[in-house]
Motif scaffolding. Structure first.
Motif, PDB file in Angstrom:
ATOM      1  N   ALA A  31       0.829  -1.200   0.000  1.00 42.14           N
ATOM      2  CA  ALA A  31       0.000   0.000   0.000  1.00 42.14           C
ATOM      3  C   ALA A  31       0.864   1.252   0.000  1.00 42.14           C
ATOM      4  CB  ALA A  31      -0.932  -0.001   1.208  1.00 42.14           C
ATOM      5  N   LEU A  32       1.914   1.190   0.790  1.00 44.25           N
ATOM      6  CA  LEU A  32       2.837   2.318   0.817  1.00 44.25           C
ATOM      7  C   LEU A  32       3.482   2.507  -0.553  1.00 44.25           C
ATOM      8  CD1 LEU A  32       4.396   4.495   2.319  1.00 44.25           C
ATOM      9  CD2 LEU A  32       6.017   2.755   3.046  1.00 44.25           C
ATOM     10  N   GLN A  33       3.864   1.402  -1.130  1.00 44.04           N
ATOM     11  CA  GLN A  33       4.466   1.476  -2.458  1.00 44.04           C
ATOM     12  C   GLN A  33       3.495   2.085  -3.460  1.00 44.04           C
ATOM     13  OE1 GLN A  33       6.242  -1.350  -5.993  1.00 44.04           O
ATOM     14  NE2 GLN A  33       5.731  -2.321  -4.053  1.00 44.04           N
ATOM     15  N   LEU A  34       2.228   1.749  -3.285  1.00 40.47           N
ATOM     16  CA  LEU A  34       1.217   2.262  -4.186  1.00 40.47           C
ATOM     17  C   LEU A  34       1.146   3.790  -4.103  1.00 40.47           C
ATOM     18  CD1 LEU A  34      -0.589   0.847  -6.180  1.00 40.47           C
ATOM     19  CD2 LEU A  34      -2.387   0.779  -4.450  1.00 40.47           C
ATOM     20  N   ALA A  35       1.319   4.295  -2.912  1.00 41.04           N
ATOM     21  CA  ALA A  35       1.341   5.748  -2.744  1.00 41.04           C
ATOM     22  C   ALA A  35       2.510   6.344  -3.517  1.00 41.04           C
ATOM     23  CB  ALA A  35       1.440   6.104  -1.268  1.00 41.04           C
ATOM     24  N   PHE A  36       3.642   5.666  -3.464  1.00 44.58           N
ATOM     25  CA  PHE A  36       4.797   6.149  -4.212  1.00 44.58           C
ATOM     26  C   PHE A  36       4.568   6.024  -5.709  1.00 44.58           C
ATOM     27  CE2 PHE A  36       8.594   7.297  -1.828  1.00 44.58           C
ATOM     28  CZ  PHE A  36       8.148   7.087  -0.529  1.00 44.58           C
ATOM     29  N   LEU A  37       3.982   4.922  -6.093  1.00 43.46           N
ATOM     30  CA  LEU A  37       3.698   4.722  -7.508  1.00 43.46           C
ATOM     31  C   LEU A  37       2.816   5.848  -8.024  1.00 43.46           C
ATOM     32  CD1 LEU A  37       3.840   3.077 -10.089  1.00 43.46           C
ATOM     33  CD2 LEU A  37       2.026   1.614  -9.215  1.00 43.46           C
ATOM     34  N   GLY A  38       1.846   6.207  -7.214  1.00 45.87           N
ATOM     35  CA  GLY A  38       0.975   7.314  -7.593  1.00 45.87           C
ATOM     36  C   GLY A  38       1.748   8.603  -7.746  1.00 45.87           C
ATOM     37  N   LYS A  39       2.661   8.830  -6.834  1.00 45.61           N
ATOM     38  CA  LYS A  39       3.464  10.040  -6.881  1.00 45.61           C
ATOM     39  C   LYS A  39       4.348  10.071  -8.133  1.00 45.61           C
ATOM     40  CE  LYS A  39       5.254  13.828  -5.703  1.00 45.61           C
ATOM     41  NZ  LYS A  39       4.443  15.032  -5.864  1.00 45.61           N
ATOM     42  N   VAL A  40       4.964   8.954  -8.417  1.00 46.54           N
ATOM     43  CA  VAL A  40       5.859   8.902  -9.575  1.00 46.54           C
ATOM     44  C   VAL A  40       5.077   9.096 -10.873  1.00 46.54           C
ATOM     45  CG1 VAL A  40       7.411   7.433 -10.906  1.00 46.54           C
ATOM     46  CG2 VAL A  40       7.569   7.480  -8.424  1.00 46.54           C
ATOM     47  N   THR A  41       3.908   8.486 -10.955  1.00 49.06           N
ATOM     48  CA  THR A  41       3.122   8.672 -12.174  1.00 49.06           C
ATOM     49  C   THR A  41       2.677  10.125 -12.295  1.00 49.06           C
ATOM     50  OG1 THR A  41       1.086   8.020 -11.054  1.00 49.06           O
ATOM     51  CG2 THR A  41       2.288   6.308 -12.214  1.00 49.06           C
ATOM     52  N   HIS A  42       2.403  10.734 -11.157  1.00 50.66           N
ATOM     53  CA  HIS A  42       2.043  12.148 -11.202  1.00 50.66           C
ATOM     54  C   HIS A  42       3.201  12.974 -11.740  1.00 50.66           C
ATOM     55  CE1 HIS A  42       1.203  16.178  -9.191  1.00 50.66           C
ATOM     56  NE2 HIS A  42       0.273  16.025 -10.099  1.00 50.66           N
ATOM     57  N   GLU A  43       4.391  12.658 -11.305  1.00 56.70           N
ATOM     58  CA  GLU A  43       5.553  13.397 -11.803  1.00 56.70           C
ATOM     59  C   GLU A  43       5.794  13.120 -13.277  1.00 56.70           C
ATOM     60  OE1 GLU A  43       9.050  13.240  -9.438  1.00 56.70           O
ATOM     61  OE2 GLU A  43       8.033  13.987  -7.649  1.00 56.70           O
ATOM     62  N   LEU A  44       5.481  11.912 -13.693  1.00 59.06           N
ATOM     63  CA  LEU A  44       5.609  11.592 -15.115  1.00 59.06           C
ATOM     64  C   LEU A  44       4.691  12.483 -15.936  1.00 59.06           C
ATOM     65  CD1 LEU A  44       6.472   9.918 -17.540  1.00 59.06           C
ATOM     66  CD2 LEU A  44       4.806   8.186 -16.886  1.00 59.06           C
ATOM     67  N   ARG A  45       3.473  12.649 -15.457  1.00 57.76           N
ATOM     68  CA  ARG A  45       2.545  13.514 -16.176  1.00 57.76           C
ATOM     69  C   ARG A  45       3.040  14.949 -16.206  1.00 57.76           C
ATOM     70  NH1 ARG A  45      -0.949  10.329 -13.138  1.00 57.76           N
ATOM     71  NH2 ARG A  45      -1.024  11.960 -11.565  1.00 57.76           N
ATOM     72  N   GLU A  46       3.584  15.408 -15.092  1.00 60.08           N
ATOM     73  CA  GLU A  46       4.082  16.783 -15.067  1.00 60.08           C
ATOM     74  C   GLU A  46       5.239  16.959 -16.044  1.00 60.08           C
ATOM     75  OE1 GLU A  46       4.807  18.576 -11.287  1.00 60.08           O
ATOM     76  OE2 GLU A  46       2.682  19.094 -11.251  1.00 60.08           O
ATOM     77  N   ALA A  47       6.072  15.947 -16.131  1.00 55.61           N
ATOM     78  CA  ALA A  47       7.192  16.021 -17.070  1.00 55.61           C
ATOM     79  C   ALA A  47       6.673  16.118 -18.496  1.00 55.61           C
ATOM     80  CB  ALA A  47       8.102  14.813 -16.911  1.00 55.61           C
ATOM     81  N   GLN A  48       5.614  15.384 -18.782  1.00 55.57           N
ATOM     82  CA  GLN A  48       5.048  15.439 -20.126  1.00 55.57           C
ATOM     83  C   GLN A  48       4.437  16.810 -20.397  1.00 55.57           C
ATOM     84  OE1 GLN A  48       2.396  12.184 -20.942  1.00 55.57           O
ATOM     85  NE2 GLN A  48       4.069  10.719 -21.144  1.00 55.57           N
TER      86      GLN A  48
END
Lengths: 249, 249
Positions: B140-157
């Motif tokens: 679950a904790l990892q999922l929170a990080f995964l969400g964060k990383v995907t959010h940053e991916l979108r911002e990079a795009q």
DNA sequence: CGCTACTTTGATATTTTTCAATCTTGGTGG
DNA sequence: CCACCAAGATTGAAAAATATCAAAGTAGCG
């Protein structure tokens, strides 16, 4: 600027036999201690049960920007482009996707890009709602995904740097090198780069006009860095100088 | 082009009392079924035990590109910039990072960007090697990080799209809107945008010269879209038109 | 074999970069 | 408390490069 789409979304191609090969994702190491977590046999099994294997024709629109996100996709064969059409009529291609790549990440339950096949494509389609449960129950599998997503984050950052260049020839060189490196896991000869996409796709990716891409191509040929063998195959003539140009920003 | 750094990496500031606030990460919903997985109390506890809380002075270099990646960082207060210095002497800022943001993702065990504090910063520093285990044991904790990383991916795009614009004023407008949205979770008045970074930082982020940023600022003021109250605070005068310009690419 | 879509080539216009100089502002010390 | 200094920011003029607009050339496909 026209971006016609030959087939509409919503209808997917016929299902392909699931026997050919199990799902797999490719990713580079992403955290200090995690080296490219490959999928275990059990994980592949898990995914295979969830995923539908599909074969799609070229130029097929998979989904459109802002539509409700229901699936995650993993490419097995072929090439896909992810893009946004801008109010001005311009199009920005966010990424070209190849075997091993994942796409379909969404925000607020909606896709952020439209995606369309370039070549005939075989892919796995995984329902998003089940994926959350799977991730919660299989941390190792999730870790593999996390690695993949971080890898894509890095590529997006690299692309942002490539696009920020002023000179068209340098941008194109950077694109070719990035594409070659991305394809290296599939292709054998690093000096042959297949360009499955059109010039205008490249232009939309590099934020240039297609005329500028054409002129840049000519310039790279004139400088003997590359040679076009047909419009869809680049032969690298001088790898050293091409890479130097690509890195020279 | 000079990019002097007032303090070298390797030495970190003094530890801050861990009581002030537990680690937290901010992320938007990222998969259809997952809505911004916030950290549970237990997860915060887990992170708190792993993380060291540090206070750093402004302009401090945290780590340099290509150095061995040992920690992941989470900002509690302040602002950080992540950048690369290019062979040409130019600098590209990959991201500005604010409270709730994570940074320090690495490739092949090495950091990809250099990072430097802009303001005084309070952050959590988490050893990478332990993080892998934590992720494996706490999906679950990892999922929170995964969400964060995907959010940053979108911002990079998104940033890649912003940078691809031709007009400087439009790029600056896009930057301001992105910054405002990014800060919205911290700031109250959406028409006041604090610009903690310098003009040349903005230029390096937008891939413009600082002269062009300056001229674009003047133009946005002339058109009555914004007003600078000092060099580090932007007041949005006409939110509608500013957003329209930002979205007009 | 011919059509259509894609690509290349050419000339002009627009916009940013460059190069230089001046202006502001914040901090320092007398 | 004020003057001075230096880093950061603004303004100006000319140079460089891509976008635009237009037309001609190729190639693949039926």
């Amino acid at each position: 600027m026209e971006h016609a789409v030959s087939q509409k979304a919503g209808v997917f191609g016929y299902a392909a036999p699931a026997s050919e090969s199990a799902p797999s994702i490719h990713a580079r190491p992403y955290l200090g201690a995690i080296d490219g977590p490959a999928l275990t046999g059990a994980q592949r099994e898990t995914l295979t049960q969830l995923a539908a294997r599909l074969r799609l024709p070229p130029r097929m629109l998979l989904y459109e920007e802002q539509s409700p996100a229901r699936w995650l996709f993993m490419i097995s064969q072929g090439a896909v482009k992810a893009f946004q059409d801008l109010p001005s009529g311009k199009r920005r291609i966010a990424a070209f996707l190849f075997p091993g790549d994942i796409f379909g990440l969404a925000e607020h339950g909606r896709y952020l890009n439209s995606t369309q096949t370039i070549t005939p494509v075989t892919l796995y389609r995984i329902p998003l709602d089940t994926l959350t449960d799977v991730f919660t129950h299989d941390a190792a599998l999730q870790l593999a995904f996390l690695g993949k997503v971080t890898h894509e984050l890095r590529e997006a950052q690299r692309r942002a740097i490539a696009v920020s260049r002023r000179d068209a020839a340098g941008r194109l060189a950077m694109f070719l090198v990035m594409l070659r490196d991305h394809l290296r896991r599939v292709e054998v000869d690093p000096d042959e780069i297949p360009l499955v996409m059109s010039r205008s796709d490249i232009a939309d990716f590099l934020a240039l006009t297609l005329e500028a891409v054409s002129r840049a191509s000519t310039e790279l040929e004139r400088r003997r860095l590359i040679h076009f063998e047909g419009r869809h195959l680049v032969r690298v003539l001088d790898r050293r100088r091409l890479e130097k140009l690509a890195a020279s920003l």
